[in-house]
Scaffold this motif. Structure first.
Motif, mmCIF file in Angstrom:
data_model
loop_
_atom_site.group_PDB
_atom_site.id
_atom_site.type_symbol
_atom_site.label_atom_id
_atom_site.label_comp_id
_atom_site.label_asym_id
_atom_site.label_seq_id
_atom_site.Cartn_x
_atom_site.Cartn_y
_atom_site.Cartn_z
ATOM 1 N N ASN A 188 71.380 13.157 48.558
ATOM 2 C CA ASN A 188 70.844 14.191 48.987
ATOM 3 C C ASN A 188 69.240 13.846 49.647
ATOM 4 O O ASN A 188 68.963 14.480 50.739
ATOM 5 C CB ASN A 188 70.583 15.456 48.133
ATOM 6 N N ALA A 189 68.612 13.075 48.745
ATOM 7 C CA ALA A 189 67.486 12.549 49.340
ATOM 8 C C ALA A 189 67.544 11.451 50.323
ATOM 9 O O ALA A 189 66.351 11.369 51.064
ATOM 10 C CB ALA A 189 66.503 12.127 48.009
ATOM 11 N N ALA A 190 68.537 10.841 50.204
ATOM 12 C CA ALA A 190 68.486 9.718 51.351
ATOM 13 C C ALA A 190 69.072 10.457 52.672
ATOM 14 O O ALA A 190 68.333 9.754 53.747
ATOM 15 C CB ALA A 190 69.776 8.724 50.843
ATOM 16 N N ILE A 191 69.656 11.539 52.807
ATOM 17 C CA ILE A 191 70.048 11.944 54.111
ATOM 18 C C ILE A 191 69.088 12.411 55.009
ATOM 19 O O ILE A 191 69.001 11.608 56.169
ATOM 20 C CB ILE A 191 71.039 13.090 54.046
ATOM 21 N N PRO A 192 67.673 13.122 54.605
ATOM 22 C CA PRO A 192 66.615 13.152 55.701
ATOM 23 C C PRO A 192 65.815 12.026 55.780
ATOM 24 O O PRO A 192 65.066 12.024 56.650
ATOM 25 C CB PRO A 192 65.854 14.350 55.096
ATOM 26 N N THR A 193 66.157 10.708 54.958
ATOM 27 C CA THR A 193 65.210 9.645 55.395
ATOM 28 C C THR A 193 66.200 9.034 56.463
ATOM 29 O O THR A 193 65.388 8.004 57.148
ATOM 30 C CB THR A 193 65.524 8.699 53.896
ATOM 31 N N LEU A 194 67.427 9.009 56.287
ATOM 32 C CA LEU A 194 68.371 8.062 57.252
ATOM 33 C C LEU A 194 68.480 8.786 58.639
ATOM 34 O O LEU A 194 68.819 8.177 59.523
ATOM 35 C CB LEU A 194 69.871 7.711 56.656
ATOM 36 N N LEU A 195 68.459 10.165 58.589
ATOM 37 C CA LEU A 195 68.671 10.884 59.851
ATOM 38 C C LEU A 195 67.418 11.276 60.420
ATOM 39 O O LEU A 195 66.590 11.715 59.671
ATOM 40 C CB LEU A 195 69.648 11.927 59.460
ATOM 41 N N LYS A 196 67.571 11.733 61.749
ATOM 42 C CA LYS A 196 66.535 12.327 62.286
ATOM 43 C C LYS A 196 66.600 13.910 62.079
ATOM 44 O O LYS A 196 67.694 14.538 61.549
ATOM 45 C CB LYS A 196 66.534 12.127 63.772
ATOM 46 N N ASP A 197 65.462 14.544 62.136
ATOM 47 C CA ASP A 197 65.554 15.998 61.680
ATOM 48 C C ASP A 197 66.545 16.808 62.555
ATOM 49 O O ASP A 197 67.301 17.605 61.824
ATOM 50 C CB ASP A 197 64.035 16.659 61.866
ATOM 51 N N ASN A 198 66.650 16.489 63.624
ATOM 52 C CA ASN A 198 67.705 17.477 64.590
ATOM 53 C C ASN A 198 69.226 16.897 64.112
ATOM 54 O O ASN A 198 70.258 17.335 64.591
ATOM 55 C CB ASN A 198 67.431 17.210 65.958
ATOM 56 N N GLU A 199 69.291 15.769 63.247
ATOM 57 C CA GLU A 199 70.813 15.399 63.033
ATOM 58 C C GLU A 199 70.963 15.974 61.671
ATOM 59 O O GLU A 199 72.227 15.678 61.064
ATOM 60 C CB GLU A 199 70.604 13.970 63.111
ATOM 61 N N LEU A 200 70.189 16.812 60.907
ATOM 62 C CA LEU A 200 70.555 17.011 59.781
ATOM 63 C C LEU A 200 71.717 18.103 59.275
ATOM 64 O O LEU A 200 72.483 17.614 58.398
ATOM 65 C CB LEU A 200 69.257 17.599 58.868
ATOM 66 N N VAL A 201 71.788 19.064 60.321
ATOM 67 C CA VAL A 201 72.989 19.726 60.039
ATOM 68 C C VAL A 201 74.216 19.116 60.515
ATOM 69 O O VAL A 201 75.292 19.251 59.656
ATOM 70 C CB VAL A 201 72.768 21.084 60.975
ATOM 71 N N THR A 202 74.226 18.323 61.360
ATOM 72 C CA THR A 202 75.304 17.569 61.892
ATOM 73 C C THR A 202 75.740 16.627 60.794
ATOM 74 O O THR A 202 76.871 16.332 60.165
ATOM 75 C CB THR A 202 75.101 16.871 63.081
ATOM 76 N N GLY A 203 74.842 15.705 60.005
ATOM 77 C CA GLY A 203 75.134 15.062 58.806
ATOM 78 C C GLY A 203 75.644 15.697 57.556
ATOM 79 O O GLY A 203 76.627 15.247 57.324
ATOM 80 N N ASN A 204 75.001 16.875 57.416
ATOM 81 C CA ASN A 204 75.786 17.621 56.324
ATOM 82 C C ASN A 204 77.072 18.117 56.632
ATOM 83 O O ASN A 204 77.764 18.232 55.486
ATOM 84 C CB ASN A 204 74.482 18.691 55.789
ATOM 85 N N ALA A 205 77.159 18.450 57.728
ATOM 86 C CA ALA A 205 78.528 18.981 58.206
ATOM 87 C C ALA A 205 79.453 17.919 57.911
ATOM 88 O O ALA A 205 80.770 17.976 57.385
ATOM 89 C CB ALA A 205 78.844 19.449 59.457
ATOM 90 N N LEU A 206 79.073 16.608 58.207
ATOM 91 C CA LEU A 206 79.950 15.515 58.065
ATOM 92 C C LEU A 206 80.363 15.264 56.469
ATOM 93 O O LEU A 206 81.254 14.905 56.055
ATOM 94 C CB LEU A 206 79.515 14.328 58.664
ATOM 95 N N VAL A 207 79.336 15.258 55.793
ATOM 96 C CA VAL A 207 79.309 14.935 54.336
ATOM 97 C C VAL A 207 80.337 15.840 53.686
ATOM 98 O O VAL A 207 81.124 15.725 53.043
ATOM 99 C CB VAL A 207 77.949 15.055 53.816
ATOM 100 N N TRP A 208 80.154 17.226 54.049
ATOM 101 C CA TRP A 208 80.641 18.252 53.501
ATOM 102 C C TRP A 208 82.210 18.441 53.975
ATOM 103 O O TRP A 208 82.963 18.757 53.194
ATOM 104 C CB TRP A 208 80.201 19.560 53.474
ATOM 105 N N GLY A 209 82.329 18.428 55.298
ATOM 106 C CA GLY A 209 83.902 18.244 55.797
ATOM 107 C C GLY A 209 84.578 17.187 55.053
ATOM 108 O O GLY A 209 85.559 17.532 54.708
ATOM 109 N N THR A 210 83.821 15.718 55.033
ATOM 110 C CA THR A 210 84.695 14.744 54.445
ATOM 111 C C THR A 210 85.218 15.001 53.152
ATOM 112 O O THR A 210 85.997 14.474 52.494
ATOM 113 C CB THR A 210 84.042 13.552 55.041
#
Length: 434
Positions: free
Chosen positions: A132-154
């Protein structure tokens, strides 16, 4: 969520291996957990003669208790060390634990399996804050919802795969071999995949690690309570985990004791629930466009009030089925009376996905980078506590011999309260913007 953006993230080293590794871990967790639950529910696996109504929540609590105990320490670790390095080490630990689980399945030893489940919870306690701490480090701010959707969808697809194979494996004559080979093999692949991920540097390298579990738990929780804009979405995510734990623990019993279905029916329900949650997560990513999405959380909360209540009232008073003549999936689906239950559970799951994903992104976005690991670890502590409470609620229902539908009614009532709180927050926000 722009699908081209999502696909782009999945093939990049900064995010793709993380998504794959956590999905493989979720698959293994649920293959193991559902195999244990199915063996306890349908095949008499027990510890000291516990009834299945008590054995199932005891086993489930063994997974969540260590998350509660060790998340505070894990949060410190996530702020001090590279998060990708931490996740690689936890994936290596998973390999060892799956080998131990294999021994438990071969010996048909429930106590050993529950002990391994406890250590799996400890492994998850260190993996989750790092992820969870890595995701905002690895992604841009406007990619966070998309990234979390991918994480929780998969993750939900992985849950479905693990639960489905568990239902199939436990009825096989070679169940111990099938479970052992799959658990160990998937753990090894997960470790190898995680080794490919880009580094996720920490933001507070000078943090001193304290193993005082009690003291650090209070300290980490204080960080969260001093950041109310982060605490609010974390509380919402905790409610999601409470209801998810309740449903996962409840479904085998509800299937057998209320609906009169066997393991194949339980798998069908699990499939619908996990697919629904994945769809809800993807819908969030599709329409939120990288911004806070409180409206989706509110819609999800009211869906979780409406649809579980419908399932509870619709099935209340059904004749107790004959446990020696449980229906298979084909027979169960042939009866139109059961279709509304399928629909209600699927819509409940979609509501859960809508509810949770925006909240997780909000918490990640709003957390102070130097405290992000510890603040999000506080969320892990709350998640574990709420999941344990959900399982304890089912334990109490069993002790008091209340109808299993009581759990669905409880979910509906609390979700409705969250929905009303969300409406109040939305109205307050809009008023302040006028």
């Amino acid at each position: 969520m722009n699908f081209s953006v999502a696909l782009h993230l999945l093939v990049q080293k900064r995010f793709g291996p993380l998504v794959a590794a956590q999905a493989l871990g979720a698959f293994n967790d649920n293959l193991f957990r559902f195999a244990l639950v199915n063996l306890a529910t349908f095949h008499g696996l027990t510890i000291m003669g516990l009834d299945r109504e008590l054995m199932v929540p005891v086993a489930a609590t063994a997974l969540t208790l260590p998350i509660f105990l060790f998340s505070a320490v894990a949060g410190q670790v996530a702020d001090r060390y590279d998060r990708a390095w931490i996740m690689r080490r936890t994936k290596l630990a998973e390999v060892v634990l799956m080998l131990a689980a294999s021994v438990g399945f071969f010996l048909n030893n429930a106590l050993l399996l529950v002990i391994v489940l406890f250590f799996m919870g400890m492994q998850s306690a260190f993996f989750a804050p790092a992820r969870n701490a890595a995701i905002p480090t690895l992604l841009k701010d406007n990619e966070l919802v998309t990234g979390n959707a991918l994480v929780w969808g998969t993750l939900n697809v992985a849950i479905l795969g693990g639960a489905g194979l568990a239902a199939l494996f436990v009825i096989s004559d070679n169940s111990a071999w099938l479970l052992s080979a799959t658990l160990a093999g998937v753990a090894l692949i997960g470790f190898a995949v995680m080794c490919l991920n880009s580094p996720a540097p920490p933001d507070a390298k000078d943090v001193k690690i304290s193993w005082n579990i009690i003291g650090q738990t209070f300290r980490v929780m204080s960080f969260a309570f001093k950041a109310p804009d982060v605490l609010r979405p974390l509380l919402g995510v905790s409610w999601f985990w409470m209801l998810a734990a309740s449903v996962v623990t409840l479904m085998p019993l509800f299937t057998a004791e209320v609906l009169g279905g066997d393991e194949t029916v339980g798998f069908a329900f699990t499939g619908l629930f996990t697919i629904g949650a994945a769809l809800g997560a993807i819908l969030c990513g599709l329409f939120t466009k990288g911004k806070d999405a409180l409206g989706f959380t509110i819609a999800g909360a009211f869906g979780l009030a409406l649809f579980p209540a419908f399932v509870a009232f619709y099935t209340l008073g059904w004749t107790e089925p004959d446990e020696d003549a449980l229906l298979g999936a084909q027979e169960f689906l042939a009866d139109a009376r059961n279709w509304p239950v399928l629909g209600g559970l699927t819509l409940s799951a979609m509501s859960a996905g809508l509810f949770m994903v925006p909240l997780q992104a909000m918490a990640q976005r709003r957390a102070d980078p130097e405290l992000r690991g510890r603040v999000l670890a506080a969320g892990g502590i709350m998640n574990a506590a709420s999941a344990s409470l959900g399982q304890f609620t089912l334990f109490v229902i069993g002790l008091l011999t209340l109808p299993l539908q009581t759990a669905f009614a409880f979910i509906a009532i609390v979700s409705g309260l969250f929905g009303m709180l969300g409406l109040w927050r939305l109205a307050k926000r809009r008023k302040s913007q006028e």
